[in-house]
Enzyme design. Structure first.
Site, PDB file in Angstrom:
ATOM      1  N   HIS A 168       8.026  24.663 -86.693  1.00  0.00           N
ATOM      2  CA  HIS A 168       6.671  24.685 -87.515  1.00  0.00           C
ATOM      3  C   HIS A 168       5.536  24.410 -86.548  1.00  0.00           C
ATOM      4  O   HIS A 168       4.916  23.673 -86.685  1.00  0.00           O
ATOM      5  CB  HIS A 168       6.684  24.025 -88.623  1.00  0.00           C
ATOM      6  N   ASN A 185       5.508  33.479 -96.864  1.00  0.00           N
ATOM      7  CA  ASN A 185       4.405  32.479 -97.255  1.00  0.00           C
ATOM      8  C   ASN A 185       3.282  33.353 -97.730  1.00  0.00           C
ATOM      9  O   ASN A 185       2.795  34.087 -96.874  1.00  0.00           O
ATOM     10  CB  ASN A 185       4.096  31.569 -96.173  1.00  0.00           C
ATOM     11  N   GLU A 235       5.997  31.399 -89.793  1.00  0.00           N
ATOM     12  CA  GLU A 235       4.738  32.010 -89.436  1.00  0.00           C
ATOM     13  C   GLU A 235       4.389  32.331 -88.038  1.00  0.00           C
ATOM     14  O   GLU A 235       3.282  31.879 -87.554  1.00  0.00           O
ATOM     15  CB  GLU A 235       3.456  31.467 -90.062  1.00  0.00           C
ATOM     16  N   ARG A 254      11.936  21.702 -98.178  1.00  0.00           N
ATOM     17  CA  ARG A 254      11.884  22.407 -97.161  1.00  0.00           C
ATOM     18  C   ARG A 254      11.020  21.443 -96.249  1.00  0.00           C
ATOM     19  O   ARG A 254       9.652  21.250 -96.547  1.00  0.00           O
ATOM     20  CB  ARG A 254      11.063  23.788 -97.300  1.00  0.00           C
ATOM     21  N   GLU A 300       6.361  29.406 -99.098  1.00  0.00           N
ATOM     22  CA  GLU A 300       5.156  28.377 -99.324  1.00  0.00           C
ATOM     23  C   GLU A 300       4.344  29.355-100.298  1.00  0.00           C
ATOM     24  O   GLU A 300       3.939  30.429-100.106  1.00  0.00           O
ATOM     25  CB  GLU A 300       4.318  28.317 -98.065  1.00  0.00           C
ATOM     26  N   TYR A 359      -0.600  33.320 -99.442  1.00  0.00           N
ATOM     27  CA  TYR A 359      -1.938  32.466 -99.600  1.00  0.00           C
ATOM     28  C   TYR A 359      -3.146  33.382-100.180  1.00  0.00           C
ATOM     29  O   TYR A 359      -3.445  32.910-101.580  1.00  0.00           O
ATOM     30  CB  TYR A 359      -2.653  31.556 -98.668  1.00  0.00           C
TER      31      TYR A 359
HETATM   32  C1  FCB Z   1       0.453  27.927 -93.708  1.00  0.00           C
HETATM   33  C2  FCB Z   1       1.220  26.882 -92.957  1.00  0.00           C
HETATM   34  C3  FCB Z   1       1.355  25.501 -93.628  1.00  0.00           C
HETATM   35  C4  FCB Z   1       0.058  25.190 -94.079  1.00  0.00           C
HETATM   36  C5  FCB Z   1      -0.689  26.299 -95.093  1.00  0.00           C
HETATM   37  C6  FCB Z   1      -1.836  25.999 -95.854  1.00  0.00           C
HETATM   38  O1  FCB Z   1      -0.008  28.867 -93.080  1.00  0.00           O
HETATM   39  O2  FCB Z   1       2.479  27.441 -92.759  1.00  0.00           O
HETATM   40  O3  FCB Z   1       1.728  24.598 -92.415  1.00  0.00           O
HETATM   41  O4  FCB Z   1      -1.013  24.839 -93.324  1.00  0.00           O
HETATM   42  O5  FCB Z   1      -0.549  27.615 -94.404  1.00  0.00           O
END
Ligand code: FCB
Length: 445
Positions: free
Chosen positions: A124, A290, A169, A80, A352, A292
């Site tokens: 992006h 995505n 995002e 990607r 992600e 985290y």
């Molecule tokens: C996300 C972004 C990506 C990267 C990660 C750590 O929010 O999409 O570009 O910076 O965080």
């Protein structure tokens, strides 16, 4: 310490790696590329933690053959990447810049020749500066410019891209870029930034049709999702949790799935024209997730400008960024999306997932990153658990293949499976690289 083997994943599940244009390409002035809002922002003193820019980044523009070889060594199914709008249309409008498109043409062919599926994100965050000068995503016209640009890219690459992502995002682009000013274009409009939500979504809906005119591959929208942990149990805390959940997790998903804008937050909807919600709800083939970390939320103190307050979640290990490591949050969000939207939800793609640590190459030439291995192992198991609980998850992309330019943090946060020395551009696979290669094999058995 050896981890137990990963459980088998469904046949056809995609294991990938991800990057984005501004974070890896460099070559900012090469091949007729125009300036983006990130070029402008990074060159303003004080905006980036270490004073760096993406002018060179990982020099992926020139070194992509080496980077694709690294992907091939991983045995990854898919790559990607994102297309830089200002490479294709230097000022955001008009005919395509052939040199810009030719770069992606070479990249895509090289990726395919390595047996890897190319997955393209169209936006992006690197908006052409010329469009920002006309209002950026505050201006409705940007949605139509995005559709035109998407059509140019799809016409050139539509026969080879296996999955399209329109926007990456948009919630982060809206909040960080236009509401709080910590990302480009650095505007601090708080809730007055709502038009950037609507215009990004409108651009998404128009782009879906533009891409489909040239490509039979699935089209998705990627967002950042974060399970919300209530830090308090008063009615005010619960209202704050609902407001944050609406803003972060639902604002860019409910309308796309035909449910209109969430009502928990009082947005000024005057920018919504008749028919817009139908365009935004154009059926799509996937939602990119995505993930985290989860977010802690409580009721705001009096006078706080927002209807919620964020709270650091304690009791978890943290990444180099200070983000809590909570793998079950990924299972949680995948299952929540599945239950929340039911039949309206298309397949999910984890576009992600990853973590930053201060990785160094030791005197022996190795780059050991055991914390990243534990992180990825936990998150892959969480995806498998979500599938067992009924979520239709088709893919998992590690963020990122390479250490790269991490937005406002510059080069201070390393997310790669591969270490990059930003002075020499030497790539050194970390121990997580070999681990992911083996994990993919195990999960495919
Ligand atoms: C996300 C972004 C990506 C990267 C990660 C750590 O929010 O999409 O570009 O910076 O965080």
């Amino acid at each position: 310490m050896a981890l137990p083997p990963l459980p088998a994943f469904p046949t056809g599940f995609t294991f990938g790696v991800a990057t984005s244009a501004y974070q890896v390409e460099g070559a900012a002035d090469t091949g007729g590329r125009g300036p983006s809002i990130w070029d402008t922002f990074t060159h303003e003193p004080g905006q980036i933690a270490d004073g760096s820019t993406g002018d060179v980044a990982c020099d992926h523009y020139h070194r992509y053959p080496e980077d694709v070889a690294l992907m091939a060594g991983l045995g990854t199914d898919a790559y990607r990447f994102s297309v830089a709008w200002p490479r294709v249309q230097p000022d955001g409008t008009g005919p395509a810049n052939p040199t810009g498109l030719a770069f992606y043409d070479r990249l895509v062919d090289t990726v395919l020749a390595a047996g890897i599926d190319p997955v393209a994100t169209l936006f992006h965050w690197d908006l052409p500066q010329a469009l920002e000068d006309r209002g950026g995503w505050m201006d409705r016209d940007t949605a139509y410019r995005f559709a035109d640009y998407s059509a140019l890219v799809a016409a050139a690459l539509g026969d080879r891209i296996k999955l399209w992502v329109t926007l990456n995002e948009p919630v982060v682009h809206m909040t960080y870029g236009y509401a709080m000013g910590v990302h480009a274009p650095g505007r601090m409009m708080l809730f007055d930034a709502f038009p950037t939500t609507h215009h990004q979504l409108l651009g998404h809906g128009l782009a879906v049709a533009a891409v489909r005119a040239h490509s039979g591959s699935p089209v998705a929208l990627t967002n950042n999702y974060s399970p919300v942990h209530a830090c308090g149990d008063t009615a005010a805390d619960r209202a704050a949790v609902a407001a944050y959940d609406a803003l972060h997790n639902r604002l860019f998903t409910d309308p796309v799935l035909g449910l209109g804008y969430p009502t928990e937050i009082d947005f000024d909807l005057s920018v919504v024209h008749d028919g817009d919600l139908d365009v935004i709800a154009t059926p799509i083939d996937g939602i990119g997730v995505n993930y985290y970390n989860p977010t802690g939320i409580r009721a705001p103190d009096e006078g706080h400008p927002l209807p919620f307050e964020m709270v650091q979640l304690d009791g978890y290990p943290t990444t180099g960024f200070g983000w809590p490591v909570v793998p079950e949050g990924l299972r949680d969000i995948l299952v929540t999306l599945t239950r929340r939207y039911g039949d309206a939800l298309p397949p999910l793609y984890v576009t992600e997932s990853g973590c930053s640590y201060p990785d160094v190459v030791g005197p022996d030439g190795d780059c050991a990153d055991p914390d990243r291995i534990a992180y990825l192992d936990g998150h892959l198991r969480a995806v498998r658990d979500a599938i067992d609980e009924g979520a239709d998850v088709r893919a998992y992309f590690v963020w990122s293949l390479l250490d790269n330019f991490e937005w406002a943090e510059g080069f201070s946060q390393r997310f790669g499976l591969v270490h990059v020395d930003f002075d020499t551009q030497v790539r050194t696979p970390k121990t997580s690289y070999a681990w992911y290669r083996d994990a993919i094999r195990q999960a495919r058995r």
